[in-house]
Design an enzyme around this catalytic site. Structure first.
Site, short mmCIF file in Angstrom:
data_model
loop_
_atom_site.label_atom_id
_atom_site.label_comp_id
_atom_site.label_asym_id
_atom_site.label_seq_id
_atom_site.Cartn_x
_atom_site.Cartn_y
_atom_site.Cartn_z
N GLU A 812 -3.87 -8.13 -4.86
CA GLU A 812 -3.20 -8.23 -3.66
C GLU A 812 -3.95 -9.53 -2.99
OE1 GLU A 812 -2.25 -4.91 -1.10
OE2 GLU A 812 -1.87 -6.20 0.70
N ARG A 890 -4.91 2.30 8.41
CA ARG A 890 -3.67 3.30 7.72
C ARG A 890 -4.42 4.55 7.39
NH1 ARG A 890 0.83 3.35 4.75
NH2 ARG A 890 1.54 1.21 5.32
N GLU A 1281 3.00 4.74 -3.47
CA GLU A 1281 2.10 5.09 -2.97
C GLU A 1281 1.74 6.65 -2.40
OE1 GLU A 1281 -0.36 1.66 -0.57
OE2 GLU A 1281 1.79 2.06 0.10
#
Ligand code: FAD
Ligand code: FES
Ligand code: FES
Length: 1332
Positions: A812, A890, A1281
């Site tokens: 990423e 998160r 995920e």
């Protein structure tokens, strides 16, 4: 002359003399080389290839040769025989057996000259997308290919199993069980293996079409006449001596022993090579160079197998697969004298878990012994069996030496003189009253070297029960193989009974000691294994002496049951009226992948391209005093050393994901991790680039380091950023609680281990343009970085991605850095430049999942209702921020797991460490936050003496409640999923009874189960990232071209988008083509991450298609019978624009941490899983018996792809929490043997991801029925995920099994178990008499 002993098992071939006939060395030197074949001849995919002597390069591997020839279907995944991506089939005529052998091998370890006179079949040789071979078709249509990078390797392993079975065994297809076991040398990071195993089993002779999980009737049948690879007649001849010579290296392949000895006499330093599994790793990974090598694979004496009067003789070069086959034959022949073959049976047992099938197919026992690795299986096995080795020297003088004397008490040293060769290994039969057992404990059951192994033999007088003779040999406990000689002497004559066991264990432990800080770490565990492996053996001896002397509860330790076949069911809704939405279509690239036609970055041919190797820091934190490239420059083929100095004036040596300049591209003054990039060496070939990179000398001045979370906490080395969530009134919550407890827990890092390592190609073009093809999840960010660093506007940079061989977050952000370095080189040299990481550098440099530590305090009522939780999370971010702040966010958002927690305070601190920057990884911090909370649930359950699932259930979040960050949960499916899995009270009661009964009946095997809920928020937490664009063209012929920002990395986003576009436009999916992802077609895309690929891009594409459909609607209305292509044609002639863009931004999301307000996620997805495991309390090994999963994917866009994502994510989650251990030189007392800042686990050899045998034996997945998410594209939900979280069910099932073991040892309280729960942690947590 030495008489060649036929290879076939001979009945009682008695060698009366231990002397071999003397061979006179050739005094004429290597004159005989004249008679050697110098041109290499072999067949490649059915075509004859001759490599003439002028073009020979014996140092080349078969893999490199194939890829250079454009056969890029065979992949590089590790270069060390550990992943199977490079698997090909070799077929050769075995003249001794008069048989053709077909074997899967790792082409990365096979030297090119090795295949002289052989036939090589690569994935391209089986079939093409136009004419699929059944093996390719089945793996594709059973959904066995996601990113596809591992797929050619699986295809070739499966074909080899079928081909060798049919041609060498009984002419029939193998059984399902045998087929299921074809893949111990193949790793897949995407699929969770289930569909691959199902595809393989569909070839089984015992396969029933009714069991097929996919429509089967249209698939090709395997027809041996058509689908076995033909062996060329020309190659059916006796081997000829062969030499392959280049300036650097000479490879001899003699066919007679005398020749071998001659060559050895001429070149005493020559390296003997058989399977090359040791030597290949030495040359590729450790950069050792040899001038001469001699292949002994064709010397009959070294390939012999014969039965002697009192045992068997095995040629030193006989491949282990062949040894196993022969041993089986002997065992069958000696059915009437079973006692004799006990040792041979144990040999097979150990060989079965020795390396992988591919390695065993070429590697020999002689190579294992001669290497004398302290972790070898062969050495202790042969010592304990009292084997004898036959050696011969260059003068023909031979001698025999007992295994126990052969291994010297020094690291990797054996009693072979420089002029000697090992010829054979004599293994005696076990005697009547002798008991022999072999044990191996490794991180992973298959394809793993041992942590400790123990091979034990004992002879007991049946009349007196006195020990007459014994040998206890161990690997993995010292720098060399050891056996407890003194103990054996002392116990001679001792009566063997239960009382004797502890005494013997004490003696062995006193004799074989492991020093603290011993390389390999896990010292206490290894000390425990010395005892427990012997204990297992001792119980076996008692059992053999008198079965009644062993209790029923001990039996499962002695008698190993055969593993049942894997079985699996998938349940999902099919809504034909919605098709192609919900349709379980095959991944669009699956056939390209199974045929090897799918191209990845490293496969693209670019003319005139240079190759780069990274020069990286070997210090964790230091000042750079100087960098000198003068030595490297001397190497022919060197082109340039590229560093910060080469960044153009208008550019900038800094990049960042959140802050634009947080990280230097090339380090200038300081390095802050091992692996920090100092520069690139660019050269004509990758080999030269690597060699020259090693010659760049760097002077450093060490600076103080911080290498772990604990160190960072102690030094307050925190990033000056810290978010928190504060819900309710925490103090009030504690006051209302009946109990308050505190604790700490850590979860380890994780390497992405995508099968495709990072790679990029930068191509400079006219007018400052630059094109970059790279393996990134974020082409727009790559474009942006290059723009900043080179000082060129983004419109001149085209960043392209066709597909990735797995990403999981690892590509990423870090990929953008690597591609930027390559772009700097390409710009400087004005030539295309490319790189592909070798596996170890990928794993050292590119970062992984953040390890977390949680300190928590929990308040709860006596019923188990959570009142308050106060958690501090600490994450090791490495040296730069990268995406760490969003990852920590998160983790905070998911700290309530799937529960309603009325009062919660959770703070995340980022620990700045001198380690590679950790980065995104599936779940993106969510799993770490959830793991801490699930540990709290476990603590509460234990304190209240309740079942953990009771605590979990009563705290589950419900419709109408709010998360800890204040978001409403509507249409909450947490309870529905939970109920589906837990079925009923009776079901759970029954399960508990079953498990309790098992545990009561088994002393050293314990079972446990755990049920886990799942709630996962979907959206990027940085809200501006929740956007995507699309570009859709309809051509005059009615074909549709779709471009969007999503990256295809195996998760099937292109397939799902094709289905969305087809649905919106009302065309068959065949009309739609999704092209590569490219910044010049759709700009400013976000990374394909956070599970949002299909959501965001699907919506953008849907919007574009809706616009086009609107434009075409009048035509449809007017001409309802016309086909789409006719309508497109008409519209074109009416000058209607048939191209448009689409754009989607997730509405109304964004969370403000300052205010503690906002909507963090677009929606939540839910699920639950129940897993049952079994642990071996003596060794710490575990097996997953069964897993049942349900997940809420809304209305699935493609149920087959979603099931694949669920299975793959679950296995990856289970891997993270159980076996994947990142071992770093981080000053942890256990890791003192590793240099500061270096990662030890940088390859499949030392880093273990789950393999096909690690998946649950029963593996059922259900997609929640009747679920729908109307605010998302076609009411679907994301899937990438969330199911990763359900890996927790494996971890906590293991923990529950440990509780069962501990309670028998008097420990009934909660205990701390940090993740991953490796075998070492499981064993030590069992806290029995062996762990002190
Ligand atoms: C992925 C992987 C997994 C592995 N797993 C295991 C495992 O589970 N257990 C284990 O024990 N090992 C394991 N190994 C190590 C290795 O595979 C074995 O040691 C194997 O038996 C070596 O045989 P080879 O034919 O490949 O040796 P080669 O690499 O060809 O040779 C090894 C050494 O032996 C010498 N040699 C070979 N034959 C002779 C001879 N006749 N006379 C004198 N010297 C000789 C060579 O010169 C060389 O130094 C593994 C290796 C890899 C790459
Ligand atoms: S690349 Fe050969 S086994 Fe991994
Ligand atoms: S499909 Fe196996 S690694 Fe991706």
């Amino acid at each position: 002359m030495l008489k060649a002993i036929p290879f076939k098992v001979q009945k009682k071939h008695i060698l009366t003399s231990t002397r071999l006939p003397i061979i006179r060395a050739f005094s004429q030197g290597l004159k005989l080389e004249k008679e050697y074949e110098k041109n290499q001849t072999f067949y490649l995919n059915g075509k004859k290839v001759i490599i003439d002597k002028e073009s020979a390069d014996p140092t080349k591997t078969l893999l490199d040769y194939l890829r250079e020839k454009g056969l890029t279907g065979t992949k590089y995944g590790c270069g060390e025989g550990g992943c199977g991506a490079c698997t090909v089939m070799i077929s050769y005529y075995d003249s001794q057996e008069n048989q053709i052998k077909n074997r899967a091998v790792n082409s990365c370890l096979v030297p090119l000259p090795f295949v002289n006179q052989m036939s090589v079949t690569t994935v391209e040789g089986l079939g093409t997308t136009k004419n699929l071979h059944p093996v390719q078709e089945r793996i594709a249509k059973f959904h066995g290919s996601q990113c596809g990078f591992c797929t050619p390797g699986f295809v070739m392993s499966l074909q080899s199993t079928i081909q060798s079975h049919i041609t060498e065994k009984n002419g029939q297809l193998p059984t399902k069980k045998l087929l299921e076991n074809s893949f111990d040398g193949n790793l897949c990071r995407c699929t969770g293996y289930r569909p691959i195993l199902d595809a393989a089993k569909s070839f089984g002779i015992d396969f029933d079409i009714k069991d097929s999980p996919v429509p089967f009737d249209k698939m090709k049948k395997f027809d041996p006449k058509k689908h076995l690879i033909e062996f060329p007649e020309e190659l059916k001849q006796k081997p000829k001596p062969f030499v392959s010579k280049s300036e650097k290296h000479t490879w001899y392949q003699p066919t007679e022993l005398k020749d071998l000895l001659n060559i050895k006499a001429e070149y005493p330093e020559a390296k003997i090579i058989v399977g090359n599994s040791e030597v290949g790793v030495e040359t590729r990974m450790k950069n050792l160079e040899y001038k001469v090598s001699i292949s002994t694979s064709k010397i009959p004496e070294l390939r012999q197998f014969s039965e002697l009067e009192k045992g068997i003789r095995i040629g030193a070069s006989l491949p282990i697969t062949d040894i196993m086959d022969k041993l089986e034959m002997i065992i069958k022949q000696k059915k009437g004298e079973k006692f004799k073959t006990q040792g041979l049976k144990e040999m097979i047992k150990i060989f079965d878990i020795f390396a992988s099938r591919q390695i065993r197919n070429t590697a020999c026992l002689g190579g294992n012994i001669a290497t004398a690795s302290p972790l070898s299986e062969g050495n202790p096995l042969l010592i304990a069996l009292n084997a004898k080795f036959g050696l011969i020297n260059t003068k023909g003088k031979k001698r025999e030496v007992f295994a126990k004397d052969f291994f010297l008490k020094k690291y990797r040293q054996v009693d072979i003189k420089p002029n000697e060769i090992l010829v054979y290994i004599d293994v005696p039969f076990t005697k009547k009253n002798e008991i022999f057992r072999a044990f191996k404990q490794s991180r992973r059951k298959e394809e793993d070297i041992c942590i400790v192994n123990g091979m034990f033999r004992m002879e007991v007088d049946p009349n007196t029960n006195k020990i007459k003779d014994s040998c206890f040999a161990y690997g993995g406990v010292a720098p060399y193989t050891v056996h407890a000689e003194k103990t054996s002497e002392e116990i001679n004559g001792m009566v063997f009974n239960r009382n004797a066991i502890d005494k013997i264990i004490n003696k062995i432990s006193n004799e074989i000691t492991i020093r603290d800080n011993s390389p390999g770490g896990m010292v206490d565990y290894r000390r425990a294994l010395i005892k427990t492996l012997f204990y297992k053996f001792a119980l076996s001896v008692l059992y053999e002496m008198d079965p009644k002397s062993v209790s029923k509860g001990e039996l499962s330790t002695i008698i190993e049951e055969e593993k049942p076949e894997m079985n699996a069911k998938q349940k999902f809704d099919i809504m034909e009226d919605m098709f192609p939405i919900t349709e379980p279509q095959v991944h669009k690239s699956a056939e390209l992948q199974t045929t090897g036609e799918a191209q990845y970055t490293a496969d693209f041919a670019v003319p005139n391209c240079l190759h780069a190797a990274f020069v990286t820091s070997i210090k964790p934190h230091a000042k750079i005093l100087s960098i000198n490239s003068s030595q490297a420059e001397q190497i022919p083929g060197f082109v340039s050393f590229v560093s910060a100095k080469d960044i153009p004036k208008q550019g900038f040596n800094g990049i960042g994901t959140v802050f634009p300049d947080e990280e230097e591209v090339f380090a200038t003054k300081e390095v802050n991790c091992v692996g920090a990039i100092l520069g690139l060496v660019v050269a004509e070939t990758p080999e030269i680039a690597r060699k020259a990179a090693r010659k760049i000398s760097v002077e450093y001045q060490d600076l103080p380091t911080t290498l772990s979370i604990d160190e960072a906490i102690e030094k307050e080395s925190f990033y000056p950023w810290c978010h928190k969530i504060n819900r309710g009134n925490i103090e009030d919550g504690f006051l209302k609680s009946d109990f308050v407890d505190e604790g700490e827990i850590t979860s380890g890092g994780q390497d992405h281990f995508y099968l495709e390592t990072h790679a990029a190609i930068a191509i400079p073009k006219e007018e400052d343009e630059i094109e970059v093809i790279s393996s990134t999840q974020n082409p727009a960010h790559t474009q942006h970085n290059i723009s900043v660093v080179l000082g060129i506007p983004s419109h001149k940079i085209v960043s392209r991605v066709k597909r990735l061989g797995g990403g999981f977050g690892g590509k990423e952000s870090r990929a953008c850095l690597f591609a930027t370095c390559i772009a700097v080189a390409a710009k400087k040299l004005n030539r295309p430049v490319r790189f592909s990481f070798e596996r170890p550098e990928d794993m050292q440099i590119s970062g992984g999942r953040h390890p977390f530590k949680a300190k928590f305090k929990v308040g709860y009522t006596k019923d188990g209702k959570i009142q308050a939780i106060d958690t501090q999370l600490f994450a090791s971010m490495g040296h730069s921020l990268d995406l760490s702040s969003a990852i920590a966010d998160r983790a905070l958002f998911h700290s309530d797991s799937a529960y309603f927690i009325p009062n919660m305070r959770v703070v995340a601190k980022l620990c700045k460490t001198d380690l590679p920057s950790n980065t995104a990884f599936r779940g993106f911090g969510g799993p770490q936050g959830i793991f801490a909370t699930e540990t709290i649930m476990d603590l509460v359950a234990r304190k209240l003496k309740k079942h953990p699932e009771e605590i979990r259930e009563i705290n589950l979040i419900k419709d109408g409640q709010k998360t800890i960050f204040g978001q409403d949960v509507n249409d909450c499916k947490a309870i529905e999923c939970w109920k589906y899995i837990t079925k009923s009270k009776d079901f759970l009661e029954q399960k508990r009874k079953e498990i309790n009964l098992f545990n009561a009946n088994n002393k050293y095997k314990k079972r446990g189960y755990a049920i886990m809920p799942l709630k996962f928020g979907i959206s990027f937490t940085a809200s501006f990232l929740n956007q995507a664009g699309a570009l859709v063209h309809i051509y005059k012929d009615g074909s549709v071209l779709v471009s969007h920002c999503g990256i295809e990395m195996g998760q099937g986003v292109y397939t799902k988008i094709t289905q969305v576009a087809a649905k919106e436009l009302g065309v068959p999916v065949e009309k739609v083509f999704v092209n590569e992802t490219c910044t010049s077609r759709v700009p400013n895309g976000s990374a394909t991450a956070a599970s949002t690929g299909a959501d965001l891009n699907g919506f953008a594409v849907a919007k574009a298609c809706q616009t086009l459909r609107k434009r075409l609607q009048p035509y449809f209305d007017k001409n309802p019978k016309l086909k789409f292509e006719e309508i497109a044609h008409k519209a074109y002639f009416d000058q209607v624009s048939l191209s448009t863009t689409g754009f989607y931004a997730t509405p109304d999301i964004g969370y403000d941490f300052e205010k503690g307000k906002g909507r963090a996620f677009h929606y939540f997805t839910y699920g639950a899983a129940m897993t049952e495991v079994e642990i071996d309390t003596l060794t710490g090994g575990h097996e997953i018996i069964r897993t049942d999963i349900i997940t809420d994917v809304g209305r699935s866009l493609n149920s087959a792809i979603d099931i694949g994502q669920v299975e793959g994510a679950f296995i990856q989650g289970a891997g993270w929490l159980t076996m994947e251990e990142v071992v770093i030189g981080d000053k942890n007392p256990n890791n003192k043997w590793i240099k500061d800042g270096f990662i030890f686990s940088i390859g499949p050899g030392n880093y273990k991801i789950p393999s096909p045998t690690d998946i649950p034996r029963t593996f059922n997945v259900t997609l929640l029925s009747n679920s729908s998410c109307p605010s998302n594209v076609h009411s679907s939900k994301a899937v990438g995920e969330p199911p990763f979280i359900l890996g927790n069910s494996v971890f906590f099932a293991i923990k529950n099994a440990i509780y069962a073991a501990r309670s028998e040892n008097g420990f009934n309280e909660y205990f701390r178990l940090d993740a991953p729960s490796t075998c070492a942690k499981i064993k030590m947590a069992c806290a029995d008499k062996f762990t002190n």
